[in-house]
Design a protein around this motif. Structure first.
Motif, PDB file in Angstrom:
ATOM      1  N   ILE A 281       3.689  15.095  15.461  1.00  0.00           N
ATOM      2  CA  ILE A 281       4.773  15.699  16.262  1.00  0.00           C
ATOM      3  C   ILE A 281       4.595  17.223  16.393  1.00  0.00           C
ATOM      4  O   ILE A 281       4.728  17.772  17.485  1.00  0.00           O
TER       5      ILE A 281
ATOM      6  N   THR B 119       5.529  13.300  24.311  1.00  0.00           N
ATOM      7  CA  THR B 119       6.777  12.751  23.756  1.00  0.00           C
ATOM      8  C   THR B 119       6.606  11.241  23.579  1.00  0.00           C
ATOM      9  O   THR B 119       7.064  10.658  22.581  1.00  0.00           O
TER      10      THR B 119
ATOM     11  N   ASN C 133       1.792  18.195  18.714  1.00  0.00           N
ATOM     12  CA  ASN C 133       2.146  17.858  20.104  1.00  0.00           C
ATOM     13  C   ASN C 133       3.196  18.799  20.700  1.00  0.00           C
ATOM     14  O   ASN C 133       3.436  18.797  21.910  1.00  0.00           O
ATOM     15  N   SER C 134       3.873  19.574  19.837  1.00  0.00           N
ATOM     16  CA  SER C 134       5.101  20.253  20.283  1.00  0.00           C
ATOM     17  C   SER C 134       4.879  21.277  21.405  1.00  0.00           C
ATOM     18  O   SER C 134       5.704  21.381  22.310  1.00  0.00           O
TER      19      SER C 134
ATOM     20  N   THR D 118       5.328  13.908  11.088  1.00  0.00           N
ATOM     21  CA  THR D 118       5.864  15.148  11.671  1.00  0.00           C
ATOM     22  C   THR D 118       4.827  16.269  11.624  1.00  0.00           C
ATOM     23  O   THR D 118       4.667  16.995  12.607  1.00  0.00           O
TER      24      THR D 118
ATOM     25  N   ASN E 299       4.797  10.676  20.502  1.00  0.00           N
ATOM     26  CA  ASN E 299       5.685  10.865  19.333  1.00  0.00           C
ATOM     27  C   ASN E 299       6.567   9.636  19.100  1.00  0.00           C
ATOM     28  O   ASN E 299       6.747   9.188  17.963  1.00  0.00           O
TER      29      ASN E 299
ATOM     30  N   CYS F  41       6.623   7.158  15.814  1.00  0.00           N
ATOM     31  CA  CYS F  41       7.830   6.843  15.031  1.00  0.00           C
ATOM     32  C   CYS F  41       8.037   5.334  14.949  1.00  0.00           C
ATOM     33  O   CYS F  41       8.508   4.816  13.931  1.00  0.00           O
TER      34      CYS F  41
END
Ligand SMILES: Cc1cc2nc3c(=O)[nH]c(=O)nc-3n(C[C@H](O)[C@H](O)[C@H](O)COP(=O)(O)OP(=O)(O)OC[C@H]3O[C@@H](n4cnc5c(N)ncnc54)[C@H](O)[C@@H]3O)c2cc1C
Length: 365
Positions: free
Chosen positions: A66, A91, A69-70, A62, A94, A98
């Motif tokens: 993540i 996305t 990348n947000s 995270t 991401n 995961c």
């Protein structure tokens, strides 16, 4: 290197709570899985060590994938191509991270490929994902739809769908329609049993469906002709591999742009009944909403934590009148109120995730 787990003392505080012993006990049932699965814990300490390891991996993914990348995800957002929703490119990155980190189907029993995590820990993971990107958390946390399939589906359906979710396939809950929002008793999407196809066929429109082009959908539909209220509704499983559902619009929202909110058209989409007819709304959607509420609560806590961290950092750095602004009572008062509200919400989330879900699911094992 940043890590949303090891950098967050609040998460660690709750993990050390004496109630965790009871949660582990309920979840691991005398640790019998250890005889069958190599990675199953042998005792309480081992279970806690497992949880900490998963939390640490999630904290790393995270904070270092993540979150960076947000911004790009929020700017690019998903788009529509020939009836299909295409995620923002980061996305996809991401989702892949995961999958590599083993963060799908985490609450499911080991026999289906899950990690058998209690909801308390699932909630903590969810919070960290939301701290990094609240929009992506919507997509990730919808894996909790699998809880409802596990609870009410038959063994054949569990064997068919749960391993797919554990391997990274995504889910959605298709409830809302143009004329059925708060009032789900008005759902009109029609389910007809086809003797010829040997399955149910779904026809109609769903609106505002988060991650609406997912791999596996739980759909609320009217199976009982002539009915008008909730007692004529059943729950169905729609598998995207079957075809028959298209995305016709993606909402332009104020925020969480990375989370696709879709309008869907169903045209003779083949589907399986989940559980019994007529119990779709009054029993199964009620259970589904319990997971969804915890997901949104975790999203709010994660987002609140990140907002507080940013505000605190800024107030410590910014100088006015030759002072850091945190030294002004009006500013530190705001920050302390934020902190107090956040801790209260966190405490409420931990209590509900510990008490509502875990015993309910464990009763099944
Ligand atoms: C970002 C986003 C994601 C979503 N994701 C999903 C999803 O994944 N799956 C899904 O099925 N749905 C999803 N929804 C839909 C969501 O569940 C509905 O928006 C919600 O149920 C409200 O329905 P509505 O928007 O039609 O509002 P309405 O039901 O038309 O309500 C309009 C207003 O009237 C008020 N109101 C309605 N009834 C009452 C009442 N009895 N008493 C007092 N006030 C009332 C409401 O509070 C609201 O302010 C999503 C919505 C959004 C915005």
């Amino acid at each position: 290197m940043a890590n949303y787990y090891s950098d967050n003392q609040n998460l660690q505080f709750y993990l050390d709570h004496p109630l965790m012993k009871r949660i582990v006990e309920l979840k691991e049932r005398n640790f019998t899985d250890k005889d069958t699965y190599e990675d199953a814990p042998v005792d309480y300490e081992d279970a806690m060590e497992n949880y900490r390891r998963v939390l640490d991996i999630t904290g790393d993914i995270t904070a270092n994938i993540i979150e960076p990348n947000s911004e790009s995800v929020d700017l690019e957002g998903p788009h529509l191509e020939n009836g299909r929703m295409i995620y923002a490119s980061k996305t996809v990155e991401n989702l892949d991270a995961c999958t590599k980190g083993g963060l799908w189907g985490v609450s499911m029993p080991r026999r289906y490929g899950g990690l058998n995590l209690p909801i308390t820990v699932f909630s903590m993971l969810s919070e960290m994902v939301a701290s990094a990107d609240a929009g992506f958390q919507n997509i990730w946390s919808l894996q909790s739809c699998i809880d409802t399939l596990y609870e009410f589906g038959n063994e054949e359906q569990r064997m068919k769908y749960i391993p797919r979710v554990c391997a990274g396939e995504t889910m959605s809950m298709d409830l809302t329609e143009p004329d059925a929002g708060s009032d789900l008793q008005s759902v009109m999407l029609k389910a007809t049993y086809s003797e010829k196809d040997g399955c149910w066929l779904l026809n109609g429109v769903k609106r505002f469906i988060t991650n609406g082009d997912s791999d596996i959908h739980l759909v609320l539909a009217r199976s009982e002709e002539g009915t008008k209220d909730g007692r004529g509704l059943s729950m169905f499983i729609y598998d995207k591999r079957q075809g028959g559902v298209n995305v016709r619009h993606i909402e332009h929202k104020l925020g969480i742009h990375g989370s696709p909110t879709c309008e869907l058209t169903y045209k003779n989409a083949k589907a399986e009944l989940c559980g019994e007819t007529r119990l779709g709304l009054i029993k199964y959607v009620m259970a589904l909403m319990n997971s969804a509420r915890l997901g949104i609560a975790a999203q709010s806590v994660g987002l609140g934590q990140e907002a507080y961290n940013e505000a605190l950092k800024y107030a410590n750095e910014r100088q006015q009148f030759h002072k850091r602004i945190i030294e002004f009572p009006a500013v530190y008062d705001m920050l302390s109120r934020m902190k107090a509200k956040m801790w209260t919400s966190t405490s409420a989330l931990r209590t509900s995730s510990a008490s509502v879900r875990s015993p309910q699911r464990n009763a099944l094992r």
